[in-house]
Motif scaffolding. Sequence first.
Motif, mmCIF file in Angstrom:
data_model
loop_
_atom_site.group_PDB
_atom_site.id
_atom_site.type_symbol
_atom_site.label_atom_id
_atom_site.label_comp_id
_atom_site.label_asym_id
_atom_site.label_seq_id
_atom_site.Cartn_x
_atom_site.Cartn_y
_atom_site.Cartn_z
ATOM 1 N N HIS A 1 0.860 -1.183 0.000
ATOM 2 C CA HIS A 1 0.000 0.000 0.000
ATOM 3 C C HIS A 1 0.898 1.237 0.000
ATOM 4 O O HIS A 1 1.833 1.322 0.795
ATOM 5 N N ALA A 2 0.607 2.168 -0.882
ATOM 6 C CA ALA A 2 1.317 3.441 -0.886
ATOM 7 C C ALA A 2 0.676 4.344 0.158
ATOM 8 O O ALA A 2 -0.541 4.492 0.195
ATOM 9 N N VAL A 3 1.488 4.904 1.039
ATOM 10 C CA VAL A 3 1.005 5.890 2.000
ATOM 11 C C VAL A 3 1.204 7.250 1.342
ATOM 12 O O VAL A 3 2.325 7.639 1.029
ATOM 13 N N LEU A 4 0.083 7.938 1.094
ATOM 14 C CA LEU A 4 0.095 9.172 0.323
ATOM 15 C C LEU A 4 -0.295 10.374 1.169
ATOM 16 O O LEU A 4 -1.069 10.250 2.110
ATOM 17 N N LYS A 5 0.227 11.521 0.785
ATOM 18 C CA LYS A 5 -0.149 12.802 1.399
ATOM 19 C C LYS A 5 -0.734 13.655 0.279
ATOM 20 O O LYS A 5 -0.063 13.924 -0.724
ATOM 21 N N ARG A 6 -1.990 14.078 0.435
ATOM 22 C CA ARG A 6 -2.679 14.896 -0.569
ATOM 23 C C ARG A 6 -2.768 16.323 -0.043
ATOM 24 O O ARG A 6 -3.389 16.586 0.976
ATOM 25 N N VAL A 7 -2.127 17.260 -0.760
ATOM 26 C CA VAL A 7 -2.095 18.661 -0.349
ATOM 27 C C VAL A 7 -2.822 19.498 -1.408
ATOM 28 O O VAL A 7 -2.465 19.454 -2.585
ATOM 29 N N THR A 8 -3.837 20.239 -0.971
ATOM 30 C CA THR A 8 -4.565 21.159 -1.849
ATOM 31 C C THR A 8 -4.190 22.578 -1.455
ATOM 32 O O THR A 8 -4.311 22.951 -0.292
ATOM 33 N N LYS A 9 -3.711 23.363 -2.441
ATOM 34 C CA LYS A 9 -3.272 24.737 -2.177
ATOM 35 C C LYS A 9 -4.106 25.738 -2.967
ATOM 36 O O LYS A 9 -4.516 25.479 -4.095
ATOM 37 N N PHE A 10 -4.340 26.883 -2.350
ATOM 38 C CA PHE A 10 -4.995 28.010 -3.006
ATOM 39 C C PHE A 10 -4.005 28.633 -3.986
ATOM 40 O O PHE A 10 -2.831 28.816 -3.663
ATOM 41 N N SER B 1 -6.026 22.269 2.433
ATOM 42 C CA SER B 1 -6.251 21.027 3.177
ATOM 43 C C SER B 1 -5.087 20.067 2.949
ATOM 44 O O SER B 1 -4.440 20.091 1.896
ATOM 45 N N VAL B 2 -4.848 19.236 3.958
ATOM 46 C CA VAL B 2 -3.840 18.187 3.891
ATOM 47 C C VAL B 2 -4.515 16.912 4.383
ATOM 48 O O VAL B 2 -5.075 16.892 5.486
ATOM 49 N N LYS B 3 -4.487 15.861 3.570
ATOM 50 C CA LYS B 3 -5.097 14.583 3.928
ATOM 51 C C LYS B 3 -4.098 13.463 3.686
ATOM 52 O O LYS B 3 -3.258 13.552 2.787
ATOM 53 N N TYR B 4 -4.213 12.416 4.493
ATOM 54 C CA TYR B 4 -3.356 11.246 4.374
ATOM 55 C C TYR B 4 -4.225 10.050 4.019
ATOM 56 O O TYR B 4 -5.344 9.922 4.518
ATOM 57 N N LEU B 5 -3.690 9.162 3.163
ATOM 58 C CA LEU B 5 -4.450 7.986 2.769
ATOM 59 C C LEU B 5 -3.509 6.873 2.355
ATOM 60 O O LEU B 5 -2.327 7.099 2.123
ATOM 61 N N THR B 6 -4.066 5.663 2.322
ATOM 62 C CA THR B 6 -3.334 4.513 1.803
ATOM 63 C C THR B 6 -4.037 4.057 0.532
ATOM 64 O O THR B 6 -5.255 4.158 0.410
ATOM 65 N N GLN B 7 -3.247 3.542 -0.424
ATOM 66 C CA GLN B 7 -3.807 3.047 -1.669
ATOM 67 C C GLN B 7 -3.195 1.695 -1.975
ATOM 68 O O GLN B 7 -1.977 1.546 -2.047
#
Length: 106
Positions: A29-38, A49-55
């Motif tokens: 599983h890839a541990v990912l960090k999703r960053v959304t910037k203005f 926003s900053v979210k963490y997830l596994t894929q």
Amino acid sequence: MIVWGYRTKLFQLVLATFLCGRCGRPAAHAVLKRVTKFTLFFLPLFPISVKYLTQCTHCGAQNRITREQADQVVAQQQGHPQPPQAHSQPQVPQQQAAPQQPYRGQ
């Protein structure tokens, strides 16, 4: 005219082996960090926003995890175990396998 919007980027932190809750296989599983910037005039300014997830690399299923869980997995994969915290959090994201249905061939 002012041009504004947002941009999302994914950063892969580590690869770890978990039991996938969707396909039921022990897979990487890839541990990912999703960053959304203005963005303003196409320049990213600050994170919204900053979210963490596994894929799962086998079936593509994604599961959200907390920052603490992501930090624990990264530390374990790099060989630096973190001391246990005062509140009990799982060491790795717990994913349950889907119940197996018996095969009924036609």
